[in-house]
Scaffold this motif. Structure first.
Motif, PDB file in Angstrom:
ATOM      1  N   PRO A 239      -1.392   4.002  -4.543  1.00  0.00           N
ATOM      2  CA  PRO A 239      -2.572   3.377  -3.936  1.00  0.00           C
ATOM      3  C   PRO A 239      -2.530   1.847  -4.001  1.00  0.00           C
ATOM      4  O   PRO A 239      -2.983   1.189  -3.070  1.00  0.00           O
ATOM      5  CB  PRO A 239      -3.727   3.944  -4.767  1.00  0.00           C
ATOM      6  N   GLN A 240      -1.984   1.298  -5.074  1.00  0.00           N
ATOM      7  CA  GLN A 240      -1.925  -0.159  -5.196  1.00  0.00           C
ATOM      8  C   GLN A 240      -1.150  -0.771  -4.036  1.00  0.00           C
ATOM      9  O   GLN A 240      -1.557  -1.792  -3.469  1.00  0.00           O
ATOM     10  CB  GLN A 240      -1.265  -0.540  -6.525  1.00  0.00           C
ATOM     11  N   ARG A 241      -0.048  -0.153  -3.646  1.00  0.00           N
ATOM     12  CA  ARG A 241       0.725  -0.675  -2.519  1.00  0.00           C
ATOM     13  C   ARG A 241      -0.046  -0.514  -1.211  1.00  0.00           C
ATOM     14  O   ARG A 241       0.010  -1.393  -0.340  1.00  0.00           O
ATOM     15  CB  ARG A 241       2.082   0.036  -2.456  1.00  0.00           C
ATOM     16  N   VAL A 242      -0.762   0.584  -1.072  1.00  0.00           N
ATOM     17  CA  VAL A 242      -1.581   0.785   0.127  1.00  0.00           C
ATOM     18  C   VAL A 242      -2.679  -0.269   0.188  1.00  0.00           C
ATOM     19  O   VAL A 242      -2.944  -0.858   1.241  1.00  0.00           O
ATOM     20  CB  VAL A 242      -2.176   2.200   0.148  1.00  0.00           C
ATOM     21  N   TYR A 243      -3.320  -0.529  -0.949  1.00  0.00           N
ATOM     22  CA  TYR A 243      -4.392  -1.531  -0.971  1.00  0.00           C
ATOM     23  C   TYR A 243      -3.854  -2.902  -0.580  1.00  0.00           C
ATOM     24  O   TYR A 243      -4.525  -3.657   0.138  1.00  0.00           O
ATOM     25  CB  TYR A 243      -5.030  -1.599  -2.361  1.00  0.00           C
ATOM     26  N   GLY A 244      -2.662  -3.229  -1.066  1.00  0.00           N
ATOM     27  CA  GLY A 244      -2.084  -4.517  -0.707  1.00  0.00           C
ATOM     28  C   GLY A 244      -1.885  -4.650   0.789  1.00  0.00           C
ATOM     29  O   GLY A 244      -2.126  -5.718   1.372  1.00  0.00           O
ATOM     30  N   ALA A 245      -1.489  -3.558   1.442  1.00  0.00           N
ATOM     31  CA  ALA A 245      -1.287  -3.581   2.896  1.00  0.00           C
ATOM     32  C   ALA A 245      -2.603  -3.661   3.657  1.00  0.00           C
ATOM     33  O   ALA A 245      -2.641  -4.148   4.792  1.00  0.00           O
ATOM     34  CB  ALA A 245      -0.507  -2.340   3.324  1.00  0.00           C
ATOM     35  N   LEU A 246      -3.686  -3.209   3.042  1.00  0.00           N
ATOM     36  CA  LEU A 246      -4.988  -3.249   3.712  1.00  0.00           C
ATOM     37  C   LEU A 246      -5.465  -4.675   3.978  1.00  0.00           C
ATOM     38  O   LEU A 246      -6.338  -4.886   4.824  1.00  0.00           O
ATOM     39  CB  LEU A 246      -6.038  -2.513   2.873  1.00  0.00           C
ATOM     40  N   LYS A 247      -4.913  -5.639   3.275  1.00  0.00           N
ATOM     41  CA  LYS A 247      -5.338  -7.017   3.472  1.00  0.00           C
ATOM     42  C   LYS A 247      -5.123  -7.481   4.916  1.00  0.00           C
ATOM     43  O   LYS A 247      -5.795  -8.401   5.382  1.00  0.00           O
ATOM     44  CB  LYS A 247      -4.581  -7.945   2.504  1.00  0.00           C
ATOM     45  N   ASP A 248      -4.191  -6.847   5.617  1.00  0.00           N
ATOM     46  CA  ASP A 248      -3.876  -7.252   6.982  1.00  0.00           C
ATOM     47  C   ASP A 248      -4.688  -6.488   8.026  1.00  0.00           C
ATOM     48  O   ASP A 248      -4.513  -6.717   9.229  1.00  0.00           O
ATOM     49  CB  ASP A 248      -2.382  -7.038   7.250  1.00  0.00           C
ATOM     50  N   LEU A 249      -5.576  -5.617   7.570  1.00  0.00           N
ATOM     51  CA  LEU A 249      -6.358  -4.804   8.503  1.00  0.00           C
ATOM     52  C   LEU A 249      -7.443  -5.650   9.169  1.00  0.00           C
ATOM     53  O   LEU A 249      -8.104  -6.464   8.518  1.00  0.00           O
ATOM     54  CB  LEU A 249      -7.007  -3.646   7.732  1.00  0.00           C
ATOM     55  N   THR A 250      -7.614  -5.461  10.470  1.00  0.00           N
ATOM     56  CA  THR A 250      -8.688  -6.126  11.201  1.00  0.00           C
ATOM     57  C   THR A 250      -9.878  -5.190  11.261  1.00  0.00           C
ATOM     58  O   THR A 250      -9.824  -4.134  11.901  1.00  0.00           O
ATOM     59  CB  THR A 250      -8.236  -6.490  12.627  1.00  0.00           C
ATOM     60  N   THR A 251     -10.962  -5.552  10.584  1.00  0.00           N
ATOM     61  CA  THR A 251     -12.140  -4.692  10.490  1.00  0.00           C
ATOM     62  C   THR A 251     -13.330  -5.539  10.068  1.00  0.00           C
ATOM     63  O   THR A 251     -13.173  -6.711   9.703  1.00  0.00           O
ATOM     64  CB  THR A 251     -11.908  -3.552   9.472  1.00  0.00           C
ATOM     65  N   ASP A 252     -14.503  -4.955  10.087  1.00  0.00           N
ATOM     66  CA  ASP A 252     -15.700  -5.645   9.617  1.00  0.00           C
ATOM     67  C   ASP A 252     -15.843  -5.377   8.118  1.00  0.00           C
ATOM     68  O   ASP A 252     -16.489  -4.433   7.699  1.00  0.00           O
ATOM     69  CB  ASP A 252     -16.938  -5.131  10.372  1.00  0.00           C
TER      70      ASP A 252
END
Length: 224
Positions: free
Chosen positions: A45-58
């Motif tokens: 999950p930690q690696r997934v969370y790191g990738a979420l930083k690039d997500l475009t969302t509200d």
């Protein structure tokens, strides 16, 4: 209902998990104007969370919860909340009031009561992320202990004798984790194969106690 998704390696699994989170968030924001997600601890999950930083969302419409926490000081590196903050949450414009950390530093009983109150006004989670231990545990629900499966179980449980350190923890109960529109398990490493096999056979594991109405998606990085 269990839906098994097998990937050739952890990187492909993490990419699929990222897409699932993105889709769940978009659906929730479109239909309900807010996204309520429960986070798991662990390296995958930690690696997934790191990738979420690039997500475009509200991000202002996201609400963050935690499936479990260790009874340690807030700045302890073993805290799930600190891991999520370092990997992801501190880098985005999520309102601090929307990040609902388990106050596990209060001790198991007090923290479980406080978090149950926090969740009292929360309807079904939009997405719950979970992992699986080699013994079949998930969140901090361990074999041989109370998993809080009944409808009258509190939303959060105090755990005082976890078989892996630290022994004192707080975990969302099985019934509260099951109160979700989508539940996704992220499972990596061949050491988890015996637990997955036991789950498939119908053995009474903590993971098997998570039974949302929509079923469970299980992502693994080995053949099942």
């Amino acid at each position: 209902m269990l839906r098994w998704h097998s990937f050739t390696d952890g990187a492909h699994l993490e990419h699929a998990a990222l897409n699932m989170i993105q889709d769940a968030a978009q659906t929730a924001l479109t239909q309900r104007g807010a996204f309520h997600i429960v986070l798991a601890g662990g390296r995958t999950p930690q690696r997934v969370y790191g990738a979420l930083k690039d997500l475009t969302t509200d991000w202002s419409a996201w609400h963050i919860y935690f499936g479990d926490e260790r009874c340690l000081p807030p700045d302890n590196t073993e805290r799930n909340s600190l891991m999520a903050a370092d990997a992801w949450l501190d880098h985005l414009a999520i309102p601090p009031a929307h990040v609902h950390v388990i106050p596990a530093e209060l001790g198991g009983e007090a923290a479980a009561r406080a978090y149950s109150q926090t969740l009292a006004g929360v309807d079904a989670f939009d997405l719950v992320l979970l992992g699986l231990g080699e013994d079949g545990h998930t969140a901090s629900l361990f074999p041989g202990q109370d998993w809080g499966e009944t409808q009258t179980a509190p939303a959060a449980l105090a755990v005082s004798n976890a078989p892996k350190p630290p022994p004192h923890r707080v975990s969302l109960s099985a019934q509260r984790l099951s109160n979700a529109r989508q539940v996704v398990f992220l499972i990596t490493g061949t050491a988890k194969i015996p637990a997955v096999t036991a789950w498939q056979k119908g053995d009474p594991l903590p993971a098997a106690a998570i039974k949302p109405a929509a079923g469970v998606d299980v992502l693994v990085d080995f053949a099942v």
